[in-house]
Motif scaffolding. Structure first.
Motif, short mmCIF file in Angstrom:
data_model
loop_
_atom_site.label_atom_id
_atom_site.label_comp_id
_atom_site.label_asym_id
_atom_site.label_seq_id
_atom_site.Cartn_x
_atom_site.Cartn_y
_atom_site.Cartn_z
N ILE A 60 0.84 -1.19 0.00
CA ILE A 60 0.00 0.00 0.00
C ILE A 60 0.88 1.25 0.00
O ILE A 60 1.77 1.38 0.83
N ASN A 61 0.61 2.14 -0.92
CA ASN A 61 1.36 3.38 -1.02
C ASN A 61 0.92 4.34 0.08
O ASN A 61 -0.27 4.57 0.27
N ILE A 64 0.99 3.32 5.86
CA ILE A 64 1.77 2.26 6.51
C ILE A 64 0.87 1.35 7.34
O ILE A 64 1.02 0.12 7.32
N GLU A 65 -0.08 1.94 8.05
CA GLU A 65 -0.96 1.14 8.91
C GLU A 65 -1.80 0.17 8.09
O GLU A 65 -2.05 -0.95 8.52
N ILE A 66 -2.24 0.59 6.92
CA ILE A 66 -2.99 -0.33 6.04
C ILE A 66 -2.04 -1.37 5.49
O ILE A 66 -2.36 -2.56 5.43
N GLY A 67 -0.86 -0.95 5.09
CA GLY A 67 0.14 -1.89 4.57
C GLY A 67 0.48 -2.98 5.56
O GLY A 67 0.74 -4.12 5.18
N GLY A 72 2.74 -5.14 2.91
CA GLY A 72 3.73 -4.11 3.14
C GLY A 72 3.28 -2.75 2.66
O GLY A 72 2.11 -2.53 2.35
N ALA A 73 4.25 -1.83 2.61
CA ALA A 73 3.95 -0.44 2.26
C ALA A 73 5.07 0.14 1.41
O ALA A 73 6.19 -0.38 1.39
N HIS A 74 4.73 1.21 0.73
CA HIS A 74 5.69 1.97 -0.07
C HIS A 74 5.59 3.42 0.39
O HIS A 74 4.49 3.97 0.47
#
Length: 117
Positions: A60-61, A64-67, A72-74
């Motif tokens: 998820i771009n 971070i919490e959703i990632g 993960g996150a970007h």
């Protein structure tokens, strides 16, 4: 593959990501900088339902919490500090960072960041 619902030209995001998965992508980033958080969460859940059975990671771009709820996150250069993002994600999630200048690449800590894009 970067999936942005605001460039789909009327097509469903899920249809586009399904086609990309069938075409051989190895990771998908949901990039939605316009919609409210609850919509981004719903989109992430819908994409995850498509990608998880295929073992294609969903990151998820920016969010971070959703990632942390997915693969993960970007983060971009103006977003969270990579070390903070890693603390939120934990050691097993993917963390990517945007890098488009030489100094961005030089400042990447490979013990924190998994990839630069």
């Amino acid at each position: 593959f970067v999936a942005d619902p605001h460039v789909c030209k009327g097509r469903l995001l899920t249809d586009i990501v399904s086609a990309a998965a069938k075409g051989g992508v190895t990771m998908v980033q949901l990039r939605n900088k316009k919609d409210p958080l609850n919509i981004v969460k719903d989109q992430a859940s819908a994409l995850h339902a498509i990608l998880k059975p295929l073992r294609i990671p969903l990151i998820i771009n920016d969010y971070i919490e959703i990632g942390a709820c997915f693969d993960g996150a970007h983060i971009g250069q103006e977003d969270s500090e990579p070390e903070l993002a890693r603390d939120v994600l934990g050691p097993d999630k993917i963390l990517g960072v945007t890098a488009f200048e030489e100094n961005h690449f030089k400042n990447i800590n490979s013990s924190v960041i998994d990839y630069a894009g």
